[in-house]
Motif scaffolding. Structure first.
Motif, PDB file in Angstrom:
ATOM      1  N   ARG A 106       0.830  -1.205   0.000  1.00 16.27           N
ATOM      2  CA  ARG A 106       0.000   0.000   0.000  1.00 16.27           C
ATOM      3  C   ARG A 106       0.870   1.262   0.000  1.00 16.27           C
ATOM      4  NH1 ARG A 106      -5.319  -0.012   1.412  1.00 16.27           N
ATOM      5  NH2 ARG A 106      -5.148  -2.119   2.229  1.00 16.27           N
ATOM      6  N   ILE A 110       4.427   1.874  -8.346  1.00 13.00           N
ATOM      7  CA  ILE A 110       5.383   1.521  -9.409  1.00 13.00           C
ATOM      8  C   ILE A 110       4.864   2.011 -10.760  1.00 13.00           C
ATOM      9  CG2 ILE A 110       4.410  -0.816  -9.637  1.00 13.00           C
ATOM     10  CD1 ILE A 110       7.289  -1.729 -10.447  1.00 13.00           C
ATOM     11  N   ALA A 111       5.763   2.627 -11.515  1.00 10.46           N
ATOM     12  CA  ALA A 111       5.473   2.979 -12.906  1.00 10.46           C
ATOM     13  C   ALA A 111       6.282   2.012 -13.764  1.00 10.46           C
ATOM     14  CB  ALA A 111       5.873   4.414 -13.195  1.00 10.46           C
ATOM     15  N   ALA A 116       1.337   0.710 -18.603  1.00 16.50           N
ATOM     16  CA  ALA A 116       0.382  -0.203 -17.973  1.00 16.50           C
ATOM     17  C   ALA A 116      -0.906   0.559 -17.731  1.00 16.50           C
ATOM     18  CB  ALA A 116       0.964  -0.749 -16.675  1.00 16.50           C
ATOM     19  N   LEU A 117      -1.669   0.744 -18.796  1.00 17.41           N
ATOM     20  CA  LEU A 117      -2.884   1.556 -18.734  1.00 17.41           C
ATOM     21  C   LEU A 117      -3.999   0.862 -19.504  1.00 17.41           C
ATOM     22  CD1 LEU A 117      -1.182   4.924 -19.729  1.00 17.41           C
ATOM     23  CD2 LEU A 117      -1.919   4.323 -17.422  1.00 17.41           C
ATOM     24  N   TYR A 118      -5.223   1.182 -19.125  1.00 13.61           N
ATOM     25  CA  TYR A 118      -6.371   0.691 -19.883  1.00 13.61           C
ATOM     26  C   TYR A 118      -6.693   1.749 -20.932  1.00 13.61           C
ATOM     27  CZ  TYR A 118      -6.698  -2.619 -16.091  1.00 13.61           C
ATOM     28  OH  TYR A 118      -6.411  -3.604 -15.181  1.00 13.61           O
ATOM     29  N   PHE A 129      -9.581   3.912 -10.935  1.00 13.66           N
ATOM     30  CA  PHE A 129      -9.502   2.457 -10.762  1.00 13.66           C
ATOM     31  C   PHE A 129      -8.296   2.079  -9.895  1.00 13.66           C
ATOM     32  CE2 PHE A 129      -7.559  -1.547 -12.235  1.00 13.66           C
ATOM     33  CZ  PHE A 129      -8.521  -2.424 -11.788  1.00 13.66           C
ATOM     34  N   PHE A 130      -7.130   2.617 -10.254  1.00 19.32           N
ATOM     35  CA  PHE A 130      -5.928   2.212  -9.510  1.00 19.32           C
ATOM     36  C   PHE A 130      -5.961   2.748  -8.074  1.00 19.32           C
ATOM     37  CE2 PHE A 130      -4.224   1.743 -13.906  1.00 19.32           C
ATOM     38  CZ  PHE A 130      -4.034   0.380 -13.832  1.00 19.32           C
ATOM     39  N   LEU A 133      -8.006   0.477  -5.906  1.00 19.84           N
ATOM     40  CA  LEU A 133      -7.319  -0.754  -5.522  1.00 19.84           C
ATOM     41  C   LEU A 133      -6.525  -0.561  -4.229  1.00 19.84           C
ATOM     42  CD1 LEU A 133      -5.854  -2.226  -8.856  1.00 19.84           C
ATOM     43  CD2 LEU A 133      -7.927  -2.884  -7.648  1.00 19.84           C
ATOM     44  N   TYR A 134      -6.138   0.695  -3.978  1.00 19.21           N
ATOM     45  CA  TYR A 134      -5.363   0.993  -2.767  1.00 19.21           C
ATOM     46  C   TYR A 134      -6.263   1.461  -1.629  1.00 19.21           C
ATOM     47  CZ  TYR A 134      -1.076   0.307  -5.333  1.00 19.21           C
ATOM     48  OH  TYR A 134      -0.047  -0.276  -6.036  1.00 19.21           O
ATOM     49  N   LEU A 173       0.723   9.791 -17.684  1.00 19.92           N
ATOM     50  CA  LEU A 173      -0.390   9.143 -16.978  1.00 19.92           C
ATOM     51  C   LEU A 173       0.104   7.868 -16.280  1.00 19.92           C
ATOM     52  CD1 LEU A 173      -3.404   9.105 -16.309  1.00 19.92           C
ATOM     53  CD2 LEU A 173      -3.783   7.819 -18.407  1.00 19.92           C
ATOM     54  N   ASN A 174       0.997   7.161 -16.944  1.00 20.65           N
ATOM     55  CA  ASN A 174       1.595   5.957 -16.349  1.00 20.65           C
ATOM     56  C   ASN A 174       2.250   6.310 -15.017  1.00 20.65           C
ATOM     57  OD1 ASN A 174       2.118   3.140 -16.755  1.00 20.65           O
ATOM     58  ND2 ASN A 174       4.274   3.631 -17.106  1.00 20.65           N
ATOM     59  N   LEU A 175       2.900   7.448 -15.022  1.00 19.85           N
ATOM     60  CA  LEU A 175       3.562   7.941 -13.809  1.00 19.85           C
ATOM     61  C   LEU A 175       2.521   8.342 -12.759  1.00 19.85           C
ATOM     62  CD1 LEU A 175       6.305   8.903 -12.608  1.00 19.85           C
ATOM     63  CD2 LEU A 175       5.897  11.085 -13.715  1.00 19.85           C
ATOM     64  N   CYS A 177      -0.460   7.249 -12.362  1.00 20.00           N
ATOM     65  CA  CYS A 177      -1.109   6.060 -11.789  1.00 20.00           C
ATOM     66  C   CYS A 177      -0.253   5.447 -10.684  1.00 20.00           C
ATOM     67  CB  CYS A 177      -1.383   5.017 -12.874  1.00 20.00           C
ATOM     68  SG  CYS A 177      -2.708   5.480 -13.986  1.00 20.00           S
ATOM     69  N   ALA A 178       1.049   5.633 -10.785  1.00 26.44           N
ATOM     70  CA  ALA A 178       1.951   5.070  -9.767  1.00 26.44           C
ATOM     71  C   ALA A 178       1.896   5.853  -8.465  1.00 26.44           C
ATOM     72  CB  ALA A 178       3.384   5.052 -10.304  1.00 26.44           C
TER      73      ALA A 178
ATOM     74  N   ARG B 190      -1.045  -5.979 -21.935  1.00 27.12           N
ATOM     75  CA  ARG B 190      -0.972  -4.518 -21.842  1.00 27.12           C
ATOM     76  C   ARG B 190      -0.201  -4.079 -20.592  1.00 27.12           C
ATOM     77  NH1 ARG B 190      -6.567  -4.560 -19.796  1.00 27.12           N
ATOM     78  NH2 ARG B 190      -7.476  -4.497 -21.854  1.00 27.12           N
ATOM     79  N   GLY B 191       0.250  -5.030 -19.799  1.00 24.94           N
ATOM     80  CA  GLY B 191       1.134  -4.713 -18.663  1.00 24.94           C
ATOM     81  C   GLY B 191       0.417  -4.330 -17.394  1.00 24.94           C
ATOM     82  N   THR B 192      -0.924  -4.241 -17.454  1.00 20.93           N
ATOM     83  CA  THR B 192      -1.643  -3.799 -16.261  1.00 20.93           C
ATOM     84  C   THR B 192      -1.649  -4.856 -15.156  1.00 20.93           C
ATOM     85  OG1 THR B 192      -3.593  -4.383 -17.545  1.00 20.93           O
ATOM     86  CG2 THR B 192      -3.154  -2.050 -17.241  1.00 20.93           C
ATOM     87  N   ARG B 195       0.589  -3.850 -12.381  1.00 21.63           N
ATOM     88  CA  ARG B 195      -0.016  -2.918 -11.414  1.00 21.63           C
ATOM     89  C   ARG B 195      -0.959  -3.658 -10.466  1.00 21.63           C
ATOM     90  NH1 ARG B 195       1.252   2.245 -12.328  1.00 21.63           N
ATOM     91  NH2 ARG B 195       1.230   3.068 -14.445  1.00 21.63           N
ATOM     92  N   ALA B 199      -0.501  -4.031  -6.369  1.00 24.76           N
ATOM     93  CA  ALA B 199      -1.494  -3.406  -5.486  1.00 24.76           C
ATOM     94  C   ALA B 199      -1.665  -4.264  -4.228  1.00 24.76           C
ATOM     95  CB  ALA B 199      -2.821  -3.269  -6.228  1.00 24.76           C
ATOM     96  N   PRO B 200      -2.191  -3.643  -3.159  1.00 22.16           N
ATOM     97  CA  PRO B 200      -2.322  -4.402  -1.902  1.00 22.16           C
ATOM     98  C   PRO B 200      -3.517  -5.348  -1.907  1.00 22.16           C
ATOM     99  CG  PRO B 200      -3.098  -2.171  -1.600  1.00 22.16           C
ATOM    100  CD  PRO B 200      -2.569  -2.235  -2.997  1.00 22.16           C
TER     101      PRO B 200
END
Lengths: 327, 355
Positions: A106, A110-111, A116-118, A129-130, A133-134, A173-175, A177-178, B190-192, B195, B199-200
């Motif tokens: 938590r 990480i980037a 790593a994006l939708y 979304f990301f 998750l946290y 954006l990748n950054l 999201c991290a 896509r590499g997600t 992530r 994630a936790p």
């Protein structure tokens, strides 16, 4: 649904740009160690991606991982993120939490090197979304998304789908999201790879803002200029081993190998000893800048070409590994 | 020359991708064998066997002679049962028909109770029965018989679509599931997934989230079909609760299967191809493409391994075979078992890949 996760506090201060989780600290030995990597080994079958590597990252500092492709940087990043469990050794956050535990993860962002994006979602939808998750919810979530969009300079494009973005915007954006969940430690795996120079500049601006906010960053790259510009300390890695670690000044002083003066001479001055022959030029290596300047002045009138090169990361890397970083 | 070089490279890549190799070489072979067997069985009437249940309500020398003639006639596989037991066997789809000898105004008559899903076979059965009961020399001991045919479990209000609807519903569910199989591997390409793994949350949570999306899509898709069938085609289920139980069981089964398929492939193309190919194979083996009745006996027995067969069985039971709760439990339990086992295997593969 009764087992709902409790709301997590906003990772950013609502009053200003300071994240409340991290204090701004410039590199200094007094800052506490945030991440400790001890004697870590990672094997893939018979191959060793990491071989007994140890290093520490202080709170608030930016540590660069410098090494060529295949040096083990990404593997090290994945171990730090808890995505991989090391074959041997330990990785600890604040001296006790392993990144393999959800509670520790938590606190890490990480980037990844690959985007790593939708891409069918919008920038805001990705961030939401990301962040969820946290465990971010409600106002904390909205605030975190706003800050991350601002960091990536994507507020105006928040409702646009990611596949419509340029490569540089996607990188930013990748950054974002991290860092959207306000991690203590941000792992950046070659975040500028594959983008054009202008976009690279934008990405770098975001990184510098991130650094200014006081995040602890681990930044892997094989671009020396990036490491020199952004990193407080640099760890040189090759073949899964840590070859040297220190500030740029320390590395250059210890491993830089002196100032190089190279000249193509039309005649040899009487008061200058012969240098090493390199093609049709001669080269002298001198311990300090003053001596190099003095020699250059003597050679000036006798040379058709003359170059003075102070020691830098390139020469550090060459000294440590016997090859160029881009080999 | 360059083209040959490229071709050799592609073949080398194919040889090193065992999953792709199976779909290029193994699957067509399997498909050809299956189709070949089905088509040869369909073309060869001489090998056809009618599975019948014989019921003697008269119990006279004539009725016994008639049933004995049926039992010994070539092409009939018979067993004796009470009227109720015979009705149940046909209603469940376990036998093609029952033949009941009954008294019709002092004369012997036959009631033929057929499985409504096997109309083509039923017509052939009527002809075969006529050949047995009316000897070709015309001098048999049996008097002329009246044959009344009824469809077991089907009411006159049933739409003509009702019989085919369970298989159609199953295709719809397979479509939803196959689409989601790709979404597993798409996270990786896509590499997600990096992530998600950083994630936790646990790997099981990630998998459960993906499975839930697939499950809900299956439910939504089948819900639309069921409502369309009811509103536009007049298809009314014997038990709507049984339809819900069947659809949920089938959806869970396909969620498990797609999880497993998603973990097996490395690229979206491989998983999309493998997903559809697997489902088509299961559909074919399970009777969703070619009726089980058209298959040779060995293939019909082998169809037990296909969850599609159990899915159709559950849906037919819910729509027009009037399955009791206990009867529905069998196919639903098989579907859930396959789903859980596949999901667990997918989870193990995911954990192994992460290690």
């Amino acid at each position: 649904m009764s087992n709902r996760r409790p709301e997590v506090a906003a990772p950013w201060s609502s009053a200003g740009l300071l994240p409340n989780a991290t204090a701004i600290l410039r590199p200094g030995d007094t800052a506490p160690v945030l991440l400790q990597v001890r004697d870590v080994t990672q094997r893939y079958g018979a191959a060793r991606a990491l071989d007994g590597l140890s290093l520490a990252v202080r709170r608030g500092e930016t540590l660069g991982l410098l090494g060529p492709n295949g040096a083990g940087k990404t593997t090290l990043m994945h171990l730090m993120a808890g995505v991989l469990a090391p074959t041997g050794g330990t990785v600890l956050l604040d001296g006790r939490g392993s990144p393999s535990s959800p509670a520790t993860r938590r606190r890490i962002g990480i980037a990844p090197q690959d985007l790593a994006l939708y891409t069918e979602l919008t920038a805001e939808e990705n961030l939401r979304f990301f962040a969820r998750l946290y465990g971010l919810r409600g106002r904390a979530l909205s605030l975190a998304v706003e800050r991350a969009l601002a960091l990536a300079e994507l507020t105006a494009r928040r409702h646009h789908r990611v596949h419509t973005f340029s490569g540089g915007m996607q990188r930013r954006l990748n950054l974002a999201c991290a860092v959207v969940h306000g991690p203590d430690l941000v792992l950046l795996d070659e975040p500028t790879v594959g983008v054009d120079p202008q976009s690279r500049g934008h990405v770098f601006d975001s990184l510098e803002r991130l650094k200014a906010l006081g995040h602890t960053l681990v930044y892997s790259t094989h671009y020396m200029e990036e490491a020199e510009r952004l990193c407080d300390r640099i760890a040189v890695i090759d073949h899964g081993r840590l070859l040297a670690c220190g500030t740029l000044h320390e590395l250059v002083r210890r491993h830089g190998g002196g100032h190089r003066v190279r000249a193509r001479l039309t005649r040899h001055p009487d008061d200058v000893s012969s240098g090493t022959i390199v093609g049709d030029e001669q080269e002298w290596v001198l311990p300090d800048a003053a001596q190099a300047t003095e020699l250059a002045l003597k050679l000036g009138s006798s040379a058709s070409s003359l170059a003075v090169r102070p020691p830098d990361l390139e020469t550090v890397f060459f000294t440590l590994t016997g090859r160029s970083l881009r080999d | 020359m360059a083209a040959v070089t490229i071709a050799l490279k592609d073949l080398r890549l194919l040889a090193r991708d065992r999953v792709a190799l199976f779909w290029v070489l193994g699957f067509p072979l399997l498909f050809a064998l299956l189709f070949g067997s089905v088509l040869s069985a369909a073309a060869d009437d001489s090998g056809r066997t009618f599975n019948l249940v014989l019921v003697d309500d008269v119990d006279s020398p004539q009725s016994r002679a008639l049933l004995a003639a049926l039992a010994s006639a070539p092409g009939f596989s018979t067993e004796r049962a009470s009227r109720d037991a015979a009705h149940t066997l046909v209603r469940r789809g376990e036998r093609l028909a029952f033949v009941r000898v009954r008294d019709v105004s002092g004369e012997l008559g036959l009631e033929l109770g057929v499985d409504p899903t096997r109309a083509g076979e039923s017509r052939a059965l009527s002809a075969a029965l006529a050949r047995v009961t009316i000897p070709s020399d015309g001098a048999g001991a049996l008097p002329p018989l009246s044959i009344d045919t009824t469809e077991v479990g089907r009411t006159s209000e049933d739409s003509s679509f009702a019989i085919a609807f369970p298989a159609a519903l199953l295709w719809g569910l397979m479509g939803s599931a196959a689409t989601f199989a790709v979404s597993w591997v798409a996270e990786r390409t896509r590499g997600t997934d990096l992530r998600l793994r950083s994630a936790p949350i646990s790997g099981a949570t990630v998998l459960a989230g993906k499975a839930l999306a697939c499950f809900l899509a299956c439910l939504l898709g089948s819900g639309v079909l069921v409502v369309f069938g009811w509103a536009a085609l007049g298809i009314v289920a014997g038990s709507w609760l049984a339809v819900v139980a069947s659809v949920v069981s089938i959806a869970l089964c396909f969620v498990g299967l797609t999880t497993l398929l998603g973990m097996l492939g490395r690229t979206e193309q491989a998983v999309a191809g493998a997903g559809w190919a697997t489902l088509i194979l299961l559909a074919m083996l399970g009777g969703a493409m070619v009726p089980l009745a058209a298959m040779p006996d060995w293939l019909r027995r082998a169809s037990d391994v296909s969850p599609v067969k159990w899915g159709i069985s559950a849906l037919e039971g819910a729509y027009f075979r009037d399955f009791s709760g206990l009867e529905l439990l069998g196919p639903c339990a098989v579907l859930l078992g396959v789903g859980v086992a596949s999901f667990a295997l997918g989870l193990e593969l995911m954990a192994r890949r992460a290690r």
